[in-house]
Scaffold this motif. Structure first.
Motif, PDB file in Angstrom:
ATOM      1  N   PRO A 196       4.345  -3.656  14.663  1.00  0.00           N
ATOM      2  CA  PRO A 196       5.067  -3.653  13.386  1.00  0.00           C
ATOM      3  C   PRO A 196       4.268  -4.169  12.194  1.00  0.00           C
ATOM      4  O   PRO A 196       4.577  -3.835  11.056  1.00  0.00           O
ATOM      5  N   TYR A 197       3.251  -5.008  12.449  1.00  0.00           N
ATOM      6  CA  TYR A 197       2.601  -5.608  11.286  1.00  0.00           C
ATOM      7  C   TYR A 197       1.218  -6.123  11.661  1.00  0.00           C
ATOM      8  O   TYR A 197       1.064  -6.958  12.541  1.00  0.00           O
ATOM      9  N   PHE A 198       0.207  -5.633  10.949  1.00  0.00           N
ATOM     10  CA  PHE A 198      -1.166  -6.130  11.099  1.00  0.00           C
ATOM     11  C   PHE A 198      -1.926  -5.742   9.841  1.00  0.00           C
ATOM     12  O   PHE A 198      -1.407  -5.048   8.962  1.00  0.00           O
ATOM     13  N   ARG A 199      -3.171  -6.154   9.738  1.00  0.00           N
ATOM     14  CA  ARG A 199      -3.991  -5.814   8.573  1.00  0.00           C
ATOM     15  C   ARG A 199      -5.255  -5.082   8.985  1.00  0.00           C
ATOM     16  O   ARG A 199      -5.709  -5.188  10.136  1.00  0.00           O
ATOM     17  N   VAL A 200      -5.799  -4.362   7.985  1.00  0.00           N
ATOM     18  CA  VAL A 200      -7.018  -3.592   8.172  1.00  0.00           C
ATOM     19  C   VAL A 200      -8.057  -4.068   7.171  1.00  0.00           C
ATOM     20  O   VAL A 200      -7.736  -4.289   5.996  1.00  0.00           O
ATOM     21  N   PHE A 201      -9.292  -4.225   7.651  1.00  0.00           N
ATOM     22  CA  PHE A 201     -10.397  -4.585   6.763  1.00  0.00           C
ATOM     23  C   PHE A 201     -11.363  -3.405   6.731  1.00  0.00           C
ATOM     24  O   PHE A 201     -12.070  -3.134   7.696  1.00  0.00           O
ATOM     25  N   ASN A 202     -11.360  -2.689   5.606  1.00  0.00           N
ATOM     26  CA  ASN A 202     -12.142  -1.460   5.468  1.00  0.00           C
ATOM     27  C   ASN A 202     -13.360  -1.733   4.592  1.00  0.00           C
ATOM     28  O   ASN A 202     -13.228  -2.012   3.396  1.00  0.00           O
ATOM     29  N   VAL A 203     -14.548  -1.652   5.185  1.00  0.00           N
ATOM     30  CA  VAL A 203     -15.777  -1.931   4.441  1.00  0.00           C
ATOM     31  C   VAL A 203     -16.584  -0.657   4.193  1.00  0.00           C
ATOM     32  O   VAL A 203     -17.777  -0.722   3.886  1.00  0.00           O
ATOM     33  N   THR A 204     -15.928   0.498   4.295  1.00  0.00           N
ATOM     34  CA  THR A 204     -16.642   1.769   4.091  1.00  0.00           C
ATOM     35  C   THR A 204     -16.536   2.281   2.663  1.00  0.00           C
ATOM     36  O   THR A 204     -17.139   3.308   2.334  1.00  0.00           O
ATOM     37  N   ASP A 207     -11.024  -1.667  -4.338  1.00  0.00           N
ATOM     38  CA  ASP A 207     -10.518  -0.351  -3.955  1.00  0.00           C
ATOM     39  C   ASP A 207      -9.202  -0.528  -3.204  1.00  0.00           C
ATOM     40  O   ASP A 207      -9.121  -1.321  -2.260  1.00  0.00           O
ATOM     41  N   ALA A 208      -8.188   0.221  -3.635  1.00  0.00           N
ATOM     42  CA  ALA A 208      -6.846   0.056  -3.062  1.00  0.00           C
ATOM     43  C   ALA A 208      -6.460   1.173  -2.102  1.00  0.00           C
ATOM     44  O   ALA A 208      -5.342   1.161  -1.583  1.00  0.00           O
ATOM     45  N   MET A 209      -7.344   2.136  -1.863  1.00  0.00           N
ATOM     46  CA  MET A 209      -6.942   3.306  -1.089  1.00  0.00           C
ATOM     47  C   MET A 209      -6.512   2.952   0.337  1.00  0.00           C
ATOM     48  O   MET A 209      -5.628   3.597   0.894  1.00  0.00           O
ATOM     49  N   THR A 210      -7.118   1.935   0.921  1.00  0.00           N
ATOM     50  CA  THR A 210      -6.698   1.515   2.263  1.00  0.00           C
ATOM     51  C   THR A 210      -5.238   1.077   2.249  1.00  0.00           C
ATOM     52  O   THR A 210      -4.499   1.294   3.218  1.00  0.00           O
ATOM     53  N   SER A 211      -4.793   0.501   1.132  1.00  0.00           N
ATOM     54  CA  SER A 211      -3.415   0.011   1.023  1.00  0.00           C
ATOM     55  C   SER A 211      -2.398   1.141   0.987  1.00  0.00           C
ATOM     56  O   SER A 211      -1.201   0.882   1.147  1.00  0.00           O
ATOM     57  N   TYR A 212      -2.848   2.361   0.749  1.00  0.00           N
ATOM     58  CA  TYR A 212      -1.921   3.499   0.769  1.00  0.00           C
ATOM     59  C   TYR A 212      -1.391   3.737   2.180  1.00  0.00           C
ATOM     60  O   TYR A 212      -0.269   4.196   2.369  1.00  0.00           O
ATOM     61  N   PHE A 213      -2.222   3.398   3.178  1.00  0.00           N
ATOM     62  CA  PHE A 213      -1.862   3.690   4.574  1.00  0.00           C
ATOM     63  C   PHE A 213      -1.563   2.430   5.391  1.00  0.00           C
ATOM     64  O   PHE A 213      -0.811   2.493   6.360  1.00  0.00           O
ATOM     65  N   HIS A 214      -2.183   1.307   5.014  1.00  0.00           N
ATOM     66  CA  HIS A 214      -2.092   0.115   5.857  1.00  0.00           C
ATOM     67  C   HIS A 214      -1.959  -1.138   4.997  1.00  0.00           C
ATOM     68  O   HIS A 214      -2.238  -1.114   3.794  1.00  0.00           O
ATOM     69  N   ASN A 215      -1.577  -2.226   5.633  1.00  0.00           N
ATOM     70  CA  ASN A 215      -1.700  -3.532   4.995  1.00  0.00           C
ATOM     71  C   ASN A 215      -3.170  -3.934   5.044  1.00  0.00           C
ATOM     72  O   ASN A 215      -3.785  -3.914   6.113  1.00  0.00           O
ATOM     73  N   SER A 216      -3.715  -4.284   3.898  1.00  0.00           N
ATOM     74  CA  SER A 216      -5.163  -4.446   3.797  1.00  0.00           C
ATOM     75  C   SER A 216      -5.570  -5.887   3.507  1.00  0.00           C
ATOM     76  O   SER A 216      -4.874  -6.618   2.796  1.00  0.00           O
ATOM     77  N   VAL A 217      -6.716  -6.250   4.058  1.00  0.00           N
ATOM     78  CA  VAL A 217      -7.341  -7.521   3.701  1.00  0.00           C
ATOM     79  C   VAL A 217      -7.877  -7.439   2.276  1.00  0.00           C
ATOM     80  O   VAL A 217      -7.888  -8.410   1.540  1.00  0.00           O
ATOM     81  N   GLY A 218      -8.303  -6.239   1.875  1.00  0.00           N
ATOM     82  CA  GLY A 218      -8.832  -6.009   0.539  1.00  0.00           C
ATOM     83  C   GLY A 218      -7.771  -5.449  -0.386  1.00  0.00           C
ATOM     84  O   GLY A 218      -6.574  -5.666  -0.202  1.00  0.00           O
TER      85      GLY A 218
END
Length: 822
Positions: A586-594, A601-612
């Motif tokens: 139900p809930y976790f975060r993603v750290f996207n360094v690509t 950059d907020a694009m990761t937040s469109y799909f996931h809860n983000s560290v960034g």
């Protein structure tokens, strides 16, 4: 026979109709179903996705978002009232419900036209001024970039000024109603920097008006006007209490208005506010001011477009680059060579408008020209930022709230407004029958000499300038890499680049000379009675339209629009996103360094809860954590942020998902507490802290920690539901425990409850929340219920009703007044 009211309003109806038609024609692709591609707006949609999805499911947007930076207030992204009415609801009326970006251009034009009518100028002069203000190059440039709130605020500025000027004209009831209405809408646009600059303008206007009325010994008028301006401003602030209160409350905890608890970082910053180097990064060059009259003075854009006749294209072809590739390359070439780190385009006010402003200054007899001159000079000096450090650093340190804002070049929205006002007032004075034609001709000659000298000097300088800046060395290295290490090819490309910059400069100087000559000629022939006023009016309007739109289309044109389906492609999940989406946790975060800098950059937040994520005002606690831990890849800190997945570049550069099995989940019990004396020690302790077993806490929170945890191997704590503004957990332990929650600490609105009883929680691990949990089974709930939002929203509702009553009262009184006169 047509009624008198129709004859009176017909010129205004025609002028407003032309403004609407012009906006529609310029933005025609949007009526064909296409979408404007705006980089910042794409980022905003990613930032707002979680909140908008929640609203679609529950009927109202949440006040918190989990999608960025471990969590932050969502009313900094999606701000909505929950009351039945707010005066900001009237905003769409003034744009006639037109789609974006038609609404922006029409609003700016309509607003300036209203100002012109208050100033008492003829309708055709008002139309000219409205076009000049709405289509100054800065407007299409920021629209193309996606700065929607900024453009909306710019659109309302003239209308607020119209209300203020009504008050100075002793039109008290109408003035206070118009001021309160449009000041409310300006603040509701939620671009505090634009509002701040307007308040500076208002302060300068107020000083000049005070001098004017005191010299006239009209003290009563000065007092009444001052009181009503303060009342209207206060009422408009009350309308926006919710937005202003929440923003002020939040700003104290951010990089914009807060102060780091880390002593070295605090020592580097004088008071609260932004770092000077960051704040002044976009400082306008002193010589760059002449982009007001020559747009390509410094090449235009950092990613400008060249033609096949350019030296760069010819050089690329001579080097064997295929036609298609060469054409693609010159569509985004580094043409800008000014002192800013980069730019989407220049601040171009128009050669015709600038000439008219110079011509107008000596003609205008009213006190308005003095505040216009004063604030225009101040704004230009402020725009220089670090290029005039002795002046602007002093303002940054001592001018209230100025250190909350960055990009000093933005202040040039003030001369964009004031120089057009000067131009229209001068044109109105030109029609004054009491002025002698000989004096007008003499003034025209003097103005022509001034503008001629400026353009002549700019032309002469074209043989002495170097056409390069500090970024060119890095650009030469990039060209060398493109050429496989060849210095010769890199040098050829640099020479071609410099030649194209020189060509753009000279062609725009010649362009300015021609347009200036045409404007000069029209006024000359009018003063010599060679042409009638109608020809002067039509000629100047056409010149201004051509002058501005020809430059505007360099930065906002049909290439900025795409089909809806292509636009939605920006939000297509990558294979990495799809892989992560298979996890039904139900809930976790993603750290996207690509994606380069993961914190821009907020694009990761469109799909996931983000560290960034991306936001101009990050929580300063989180910024400290980024700089001191996350950027150093401290895995224990990523674990406590519940970074279950890390997305990194693969061998071929493609995003590759790496599961982090050590992620600590939503909440956990620790075995022991490490007490430290201050924030420095707290951050230092994180360098080597095993965040699974231990927690570090500043000793100032010691009183809120009820007892040391007693280890219980069977103790459990689990997330039940994360409903964004309310998070529920259950716990079970035989002994007292201390729980760490993987949620960002934000004291302004979050409250903790154990079994329905409010309980004190503390900041732990520098940026998270922690709570003492007694033995036994318990329900733990965190609720986000900021008083600033809920009470502020109610105040805004009742204040909006007062503004509406003011407007209705003003309309009724005006109607009765006209009825009595009739």
């Amino acid at each position: 026979m047509k009624p008198d009211w129709f004859k009176k309003f017909l010129p205004h109806i025609i002028a407003i109709g032309i403004l609407l038609l012009l906006a529609i024609i310029y933005c025609k692709p949007v009526l064909d179903g296409q979408v404007l591609t705006q980089g910042d707006n794409i980022q905003w949609q990613a930032m707002a996705k979680q909140s908008l999805d929640y609203k679609a499911a529950h009927g109202e947007a949440p006040l918190w978002t989990n999608s960025m930076f471990g969590g932050m207030p969502s009313y900094q992204i999606v701000l909505e009232s929950r009351e039945p009415f707010n005066i900001s609801d009237l905003g769409k009326v003034f744009t006639l419900w037109m789609p974006k970006p038609i609404n922006f251009f029409f609003l700016a034009g309509l607003s300036f036209y209203l100002l012109c009518m208050v100033l008492g100028v003829r309708s055709w002069i008002g139309l000219l001024g409205a076009v000049a203000y709405a289509y100054s190059s800065y407007d299409p440039i920021i629209i193309g970039a996606g700065h929607d709130t900024k453009m909306m605020a710019i659109g309302y500025l003239p209308a607020v000024l119209a209300g203020i000027i009504m008050l100075t004209q002793k039109k008290y009831i109408k003035g206070v109603a118009v001021t309160a209405l449009f000041m409310s809408l300006l603040i509701a646009s939620n671009h505090m920097q634009v509002t701040y600059y307007f308040l500076l303008l208002l302060a300068v206007l107020g000083v000049v008006f005070a001098i004017y009325t005191i010299r006239a010994k009209d003290y009563k008028h000065l007092i009444i006007t001052g009181v009503l301006v303060i009342a209207a401003t206060g009422l408009s602030m009350a309308v926006n209490t919710m937005a202003m209160w929440t923003t002020y409350e939040y700003s104290k905890e951010t990089i914009r208005g807060g102060k780091s608890e880390l002593t070295q970082k605090a020592a580097d910053t004088k008071g609260s506010g932004l770092d000077k180097e960051y704040a002044f990064r976009w400082s306008y060059g002193i010589f760059e001011t002449f982009t007001f009259v020559v747009p390509n003075l410094y090449g235009g854009s950092s990613q400008g477009e060249l033609t096949e006749s350019s030296e760069t294209y010819k050089t690329l072809k001579s080097l064997g680059v295929p036609d298609q590739q060469a054409n693609q390359m010159i569509k985004a070439w580094p043409l800008y060579w000014g002192e800013q780190p980069g730019t989407s385009g220049p601040v171009y006010l128009g050669i015709v408008i600038c000439f008219l402003a110079i011509f107008s200054f000596r003609l205008i007899r009213s006190w308005h020209k003095w505040w216009i001159l004063a604030i225009s000079i101040l704004a230009v000096l402020m725009s220089y930022g670090s290029n005039l450090a002795f002046f602007n650093y002093a303002l940054f340190d001592y001018l209230p709230f100025y250190n909350k804002f960055r990009a000093p070049s933005m202040v040039l929205i003030i001369p964009q407004l004031t120089l057009v006002i000067l131009a229209v007032l001068g044109l109105q004075a030109l029609l004054d029958p009491t002025l002698k034609k000989a004096d007008l001709v003499a003034n025209l000659k003097r103005s022509g000499i001034v503008m001629g000298v400026i353009l002549g000097v700019l032309l002469v300088l074209s043989v002495t300038l170097g056409w390069s800046n500090n970024s060119d060395q890095m650009m030469a290295q990039q060209f060398k890499q493109m050429a496989g290490g060849s210095d010769d090819i890199a040098n050829q490309l640099m020479r071609a680049l410099h030649a194209d910059r020189a060509s753009l400069y000279r062609s725009d100087v010649f362009r300015a000379i021609i347009l200036f000559a045409l404007a000069f000629g029209l006024i000359w022939y009018y003063l010599k009675d060679k042409i009638r006023m109608q020809w002067l009016a039509g000629g100047l309007i056409v010149l201004v339209l051509f002058d501005l739109l020809q430059v505007d289309t360099r930065y906002l044109n049909s290439d900025n629009y795409v089909e809806e389906s292509k636009y939605q492609g920006n939000f297509s999940p990558s294979p990495a996103d799809q892989q992560i989406a298979e996890d039904k946790d139900p809930y976790f975060r993603v750290f996207n360094v690509t994606k380069g800098d993961p914190f821009s950059d907020a694009m990761t937040s469109y799909f996931h809860n983000s560290v960034g994520g991306y936001h101009a005002a990050k929580l300063i606690l989180y910024q400290d954590l980024i700089e001191n831990q996350i950027s150093r890849n401290n895995i224990n800190v990523l674990n406590m942020l519940n970074a279950k997945y890390i997305v990194a570049p693969g061998q071929q550069g493609q995003p590759v998902v790496q599961r982090n099995p050590q992620a600590l989940g939503n909440a956990w019990f620790v075995k022991d507490i490490v007490w430290v004396p201050n924030a420095d020690a707290e951050m230092k302790a994180l360098d080597n802290l095993n965040t699974k077993d231990s927690v570090v806490i500043d000793q100032r929170f010691k009183a809120a920690v009820k007892a040391q945890p007693v280890y219980d191997s069977a103790a459990t704590i689990a997330l039940v539901k994360n409903d964004v503004d309310q998070i529920s957990y259950t716990s079970n332990a035989a002994t007292p425990q201390f729980a760490v929650f993987s949620e960002v600490y934000y004291k302004e609105g979050w409250k903790a409850y154990i079994d329905g009883v409010e309980t004190e929680y503390v900041r732990v691990d520098y940026a998270l929340r922690g709570l003492s949990v007694p033995a036994g089974k318990h329900e733990i709930v965190f609720k986000f219920h900021p008083k600033s939002y809920y009470l502020g929203d109610q105040i805004g509702f009742f204040s909006s009703l007062i503004v509406m009553l003011l407007l209705i009262g003003a309309v009724v009184m005006e109607f009765r007044k006209k009825k009595v006169v009739a």
